[in-house]
Design an enzyme around this catalytic site. Sequence first.
Site, PDB file in Angstrom:
ATOM      1  N   LEU A 210       0.816  -1.220   0.000  1.00  0.00           N
ATOM      2  CA  LEU A 210       0.000   0.000   0.000  1.00  0.00           C
ATOM      3  C   LEU A 210       0.848   1.268   0.000  1.00  0.00           C
ATOM      4  O   LEU A 210       1.840   1.348   0.719  1.00  0.00           O
ATOM      5  CB  LEU A 210      -0.878  -0.021   1.258  1.00  0.00           C
ATOM      6  CG  LEU A 210      -1.775   1.185   1.512  1.00  0.00           C
ATOM      7  CD1 LEU A 210      -2.923   1.198   0.507  1.00  0.00           C
ATOM      8  CD2 LEU A 210      -2.310   1.137   2.933  1.00  0.00           C
ATOM      9  N   HIS A 211       0.482   2.246  -0.811  1.00  0.00           N
ATOM     10  CA  HIS A 211       1.180   3.530  -0.783  1.00  0.00           C
ATOM     11  C   HIS A 211       0.258   4.643  -1.253  1.00  0.00           C
ATOM     12  O   HIS A 211      -0.589   4.448  -2.104  1.00  0.00           O
ATOM     13  CB  HIS A 211       2.456   3.481  -1.638  1.00  0.00           C
ATOM     14  CG  HIS A 211       2.244   2.989  -3.048  1.00  0.00           C
ATOM     15  ND1 HIS A 211       2.084   1.654  -3.346  1.00  0.00           N
ATOM     16  CD2 HIS A 211       2.149   3.643  -4.212  1.00  0.00           C
ATOM     17  CE1 HIS A 211       1.918   1.515  -4.651  1.00  0.00           C
ATOM     18  NE2 HIS A 211       1.939   2.711  -5.210  1.00  0.00           N
ATOM     19  N   LEU A 212       0.453   5.826  -0.671  1.00  0.00           N
ATOM     20  CA  LEU A 212      -0.257   7.034  -1.088  1.00  0.00           C
ATOM     21  C   LEU A 212       0.664   7.850  -1.983  1.00  0.00           C
ATOM     22  O   LEU A 212       1.870   7.901  -1.749  1.00  0.00           O
ATOM     23  CB  LEU A 212      -0.624   7.906   0.123  1.00  0.00           C
ATOM     24  CG  LEU A 212      -1.455   7.303   1.243  1.00  0.00           C
ATOM     25  CD1 LEU A 212      -1.593   8.331   2.367  1.00  0.00           C
ATOM     26  CD2 LEU A 212      -2.826   6.900   0.738  1.00  0.00           C
TER      27      LEU A 212
END
Length: 165
Positions: free
Chosen positions: A125-127
């Site tokens: 997961l990454h923003l």
Amino acid sequence: MERLWATWRATYVANATESLRHPEATDCVFCELISRGASLETGIVYLDELTCCVLNAYPYGSGHLLVLPTRHEPRLLGLSAEESANLWATAQRAVAALEHAYGPDGINLGANLGEAAGAGIPSHLHLHALPRWQGDTNFMTSIGETRVLPESLEQTYVRVADAWE
Ligand SMILES: [Zn+2]
């Protein structure tokens, strides 16, 4: 979309590209970078126990940052409450650093959850945090599906790291 690099820098891009081309060499490029710590070479501008902020090795524009949990977790709902809170706090600091370093007209902040949604590395997961300027959809992008990046990742690293609080 192809990218035209307006300036050249070697080490970080070469290393990151190598990791992505040979996924067997490391299970996850983010985990591999995190294991090496914050430095110009890894592109990690901020790292704590639960979260980190790293330059995107394939930026959509100058100052393109990624904010992610240090734990290898694909799902937003897979984060603990503490990880979630820390991720958001680090995202706020990333936005503050971009505002301070670039003074943009706006910032895109968001996530692509899953491959179908456009995630390049769906397993971790990454923003994305990306500074934007009025009229920055320029000629090259419109005509050629190509972006010109006015600064190197090295320059971005120094700018963001200096602005980080
Ligand atoms: Zn990972």
